[in-house]
Write a protein that holds these residues in place. Structure first.
Motif, PDB file in Angstrom:
ATOM      1  N   PHE A 237       0.852  -1.253   0.165  1.00 50.27           N
ATOM      2  CA  PHE A 237       0.059  -0.068  -0.012  1.00 50.27           C
ATOM      3  C   PHE A 237       0.896   1.292  -0.070  1.00 50.27           C
ATOM      4  O   PHE A 237       0.704   2.076  -0.784  1.00 50.27           O
ATOM      5  N   ASN A 238       1.843   1.277   0.935  1.00 51.29           N
ATOM      6  CA  ASN A 238       2.688   2.306   1.010  1.00 51.29           C
ATOM      7  C   ASN A 238       3.584   2.617  -0.238  1.00 51.29           C
ATOM      8  O   ASN A 238       3.663   3.958  -0.441  1.00 51.29           O
ATOM      9  N   TYR A 264       5.567  11.533   3.378  1.00 51.16           N
ATOM     10  CA  TYR A 264       4.805  10.195   3.671  1.00 51.16           C
ATOM     11  C   TYR A 264       5.756   9.019   4.055  1.00 51.16           C
ATOM     12  O   TYR A 264       5.333   8.566   5.180  1.00 51.16           O
ATOM     13  N   SER A 265       6.891   8.940   3.123  1.00 56.16           N
ATOM     14  CA  SER A 265       7.669   7.857   3.676  1.00 56.16           C
ATOM     15  C   SER A 265       8.295   8.282   5.147  1.00 56.16           C
ATOM     16  O   SER A 265       8.719   7.228   5.685  1.00 56.16           O
ATOM     17  N   GLN A 266       8.693   9.342   5.179  1.00 55.14           N
ATOM     18  CA  GLN A 266       9.097   9.529   6.730  1.00 55.14           C
ATOM     19  C   GLN A 266       8.158   9.325   7.851  1.00 55.14           C
ATOM     20  O   GLN A 266       8.483   8.722   8.730  1.00 55.14           O
ATOM     21  N   GLN A 267       6.966   9.341   7.722  1.00 50.42           N
ATOM     22  CA  GLN A 267       5.997   9.400   8.605  1.00 50.42           C
ATOM     23  C   GLN A 267       5.586   7.881   8.776  1.00 50.42           C
ATOM     24  O   GLN A 267       5.105   7.422  10.021  1.00 50.42           O
ATOM     25  N   ILE A 268       5.926   6.986   7.973  1.00 50.71           N
ATOM     26  CA  ILE A 268       6.062   5.625   8.098  1.00 50.71           C
ATOM     27  C   ILE A 268       6.822   5.230   9.423  1.00 50.71           C
ATOM     28  O   ILE A 268       6.422   4.229  10.082  1.00 50.71           O
ATOM     29  N   PHE A 269       7.983   5.646   9.426  1.00 49.58           N
ATOM     30  CA  PHE A 269       8.757   5.541  10.701  1.00 49.58           C
ATOM     31  C   PHE A 269       8.695   6.469  11.819  1.00 49.58           C
ATOM     32  O   PHE A 269       9.558   6.997  12.323  1.00 49.58           O
ATOM     33  N   VAL A 274      15.238   8.899  12.929  1.00 44.83           N
ATOM     34  CA  VAL A 274      16.425   8.867  12.425  1.00 44.83           C
ATOM     35  C   VAL A 274      16.077   7.903  11.131  1.00 44.83           C
ATOM     36  O   VAL A 274      16.621   8.380   9.958  1.00 44.83           O
ATOM     37  N   MET A 275      15.452   7.010  11.052  1.00 42.70           N
ATOM     38  CA  MET A 275      14.978   6.169   9.978  1.00 42.70           C
ATOM     39  C   MET A 275      14.100   6.878   8.943  1.00 42.70           C
ATOM     40  O   MET A 275      14.358   7.029   7.846  1.00 42.70           O
ATOM     41  N   GLY A 276      13.273   7.656   9.564  1.00 40.06           N
ATOM     42  CA  GLY A 276      12.358   8.236   8.908  1.00 40.06           C
ATOM     43  C   GLY A 276      12.990   9.538   8.033  1.00 40.06           C
ATOM     44  O   GLY A 276      12.461   9.670   7.018  1.00 40.06           O
ATOM     45  N   ARG A 277      13.889  10.016   8.914  1.00 38.34           N
ATOM     46  CA  ARG A 277      14.620  11.409   8.122  1.00 38.34           C
ATOM     47  C   ARG A 277      15.385  10.761   7.166  1.00 38.34           C
ATOM     48  O   ARG A 277      15.657  11.390   5.971  1.00 38.34           O
ATOM     49  N   LEU A 278      15.924   9.650   7.158  1.00 39.41           N
ATOM     50  CA  LEU A 278      16.802   9.096   6.073  1.00 39.41           C
ATOM     51  C   LEU A 278      16.254   8.653   4.904  1.00 39.41           C
ATOM     52  O   LEU A 278      16.377   8.899   3.950  1.00 39.41           O
TER      53      LEU A 278
END
Length: 456
Positions: A237-238, A264-269, A274-278
């Motif tokens: 989905f994501n 949106y990809s950042q919010q998943i984490f 740190v992982m979201g920002r990456l």
């Protein structure tokens, strides 16, 4: 008699090192269709390009797999064509292909039954896609949906079936999805199964479909939907939402839309900043590279790699892999007799970091002439080789090192004017490539041009 001779002549084949026999790359669509109808077969069309020689070599290795021989011999007429050639352009235009590498499985009428983007040396991938295409013969095909659509058919049931048919063939659905949503009563967008169907299509963040669902505030129901499906489906989905949004952002050069996809990809984490920002940075860097905003690309690369990758150590990467492996082991359901040792499907996350170091170093080689920046890229390249060696030294794979990484290092040395060193390292790249069993022709060509001082 002339007709028969023509059809026979077209079957002069190219073995491609093995199991799929290809007709002449200049065979037109009209001729391909005629042959397929006569033989009562489907068509396999592989469009390749010259930008990534290694990708082509990978595909050719995949085509050489013995598992493909009988299925393709019995069911397909196959052709490979350079997407930049006259015939390749015509085939790409017919099937709305914008670039290489793409493999199409189509019937003699031009209906796409399956589509594989990219290349792989794993022959079974081409086999699985072929078997899916064979299973889809007959029944209502895409061309019939297209014809009905052109005649004005717009009912909700038709649009849903059309979307499913396109999705089955790995073709875009977002334009139809917005139209489908527009046909639905507003209250149906609070229905669990309707929303799930929409999310399965990966609606772009600026699409009517996505915005309407968000406007109705069904966040609790959406959270429930994510929890109710297997983890791989939730990830799909994501990924669909991010990829379709990103693709649209690149096509329209809409930086704000790219920012939304990255956010949106950042919010998943959200539980791991740190992982979201990456992931946010990775997506924006990808956008700048795709739209050829080199200034922003160079700046963002330096920031990401200097502040993230180069602060890591081999030990920290090993700990990351160990933690991810244990998480995967616990999450996976064992397959096989109880008590037997079970295999765990696992892709070590550490590989992403050395792959990125090499990838961005190569892009600097291609697009940057600043000696200071090239020296920085050389450092990234050297680190990618060191990490690869340390993280895989207990494995038998690639005993002479990763040839692609060595190749990048050699090219950067050459561009920096260090010719003798570049020749030494490119020689290593050729030898490392030979060990893999894949073609080393393009690497050896670059080596010869380095020696002659003519490499561009």
């Amino acid at each position: 008699m002339k007709q028969l001779l023509l059809l026979t002549a077209l079957f002069v084949t190219f073995q491609c090192n093995g199991q799929i026999s290809f007709v002449s790359e200049n065979t037109s669509w009209e001729q391909l269709s005629k042959i397929a109808k006569k033989e009562k077969k489907l068509l396999f069309i592989h469009l390749w390009g010259t930008e990534c020689e290694q990708c082509n070599e990978v595909a050719n290795k995949g085509f050489a797999g013995p598992v493909l021989k009988k299925v393709f011999q019995d069911n397909f007429i196959a052709i490979q064509s350079d997407v930049a050639s006259e015939n390749g352009k015509k085939l790409a235009e017919k099937f709305h292909i914008k670039g290489a590498l793409v493999s199409l499985y189509v019937d003699s009428e031009g209906n796409v039954l399956n589509r594989f983007n990219g290349s792989t040396s794993y022959s079974n991938t081409y086999l699985e896609y072929a078997q899916e295409a064979i299973s889809r013969k007959g029944g209502k095909q895409l061309s019939e949906f297209e014809q009905e659509y052109q005649r004005g058919e717009r009912s909700g049931a038709f649009l849903k079936a059309f979307i499913q048919k396109r999705r089955e063939s790995h073709m875009p659905t977002n334009d139809l999805l917005d139209e489908y949503v527009g046909k639905l009563p507003v209250d149906s967008l609070t229905n669990f199964y309707v929303v799930k169907f929409i999310y399965q299509q990966g609606p772009a963040l600026d699409s009517r479909a996505y915005r309407l669902i968000q406007a109705l505030g069904q966040h609790r129901m959406i959270d429930s939907m994510y929890r109710s499906v297997p983890a791989h489906e939730a990830v799909a989905f994501n990924n669909g939402i991010i990829n379709n949004t990103f693709k649209k952002a690149v096509e329209t050069k809409n930086q704000q839309l790219a920012y939304q996809a990255a956010n949106y990809s950042q919010q998943i984490f959200r539980e791991n900043y740190v992982m979201g920002r990456l992931y946010f940075q990775r997506n924006m860097i990808r956008y700048y590279y795709e739209v050829k905003d080199t200034t922003s690309y160079f700046n963002e690369c330096r920031q990401l790699l200097d502040q993230t990758h180069l602060l890591m150590t081999v030990d920290s990467l090993k700990r990351m892999d160990a933690a991810a492996f244990e998480k995967n082991r616990v999450a996976q359901t064992p397959v096989g007799p109880p008590g037997e040792k079970q295999a765990v499907r696992f892709a070590p996350p550490s590989q992403t970091f050395h792959i990125e170091l090499n990838e961005h170093a190569w892009h600097y080689y291609q697009m940057n002439n600043n000696p200071r920046d090239l020296e920085r890229a050389l450092m990234w390249s050297r680190r990618s080789m060191e990490w690869h060696e340390e993280l895989r030294k207990d494995k038998q794979h690639l005993p002479l090192g990763n040839p692609a990484y060595i190749d990048t290092y050699a090219h950067l040395l050459y561009k920096l004017g260090r010719k003798n060193e570049s020749i030494e390292w490119q020689t290593k790249a050729v030898e490392a490539q030979k060990v893999t069993g894949m073609s080393w022709t393009s690497m050896e060509k670059d080596l010869n041009e380095m020696k002659a001082g003519t490499l561009k």
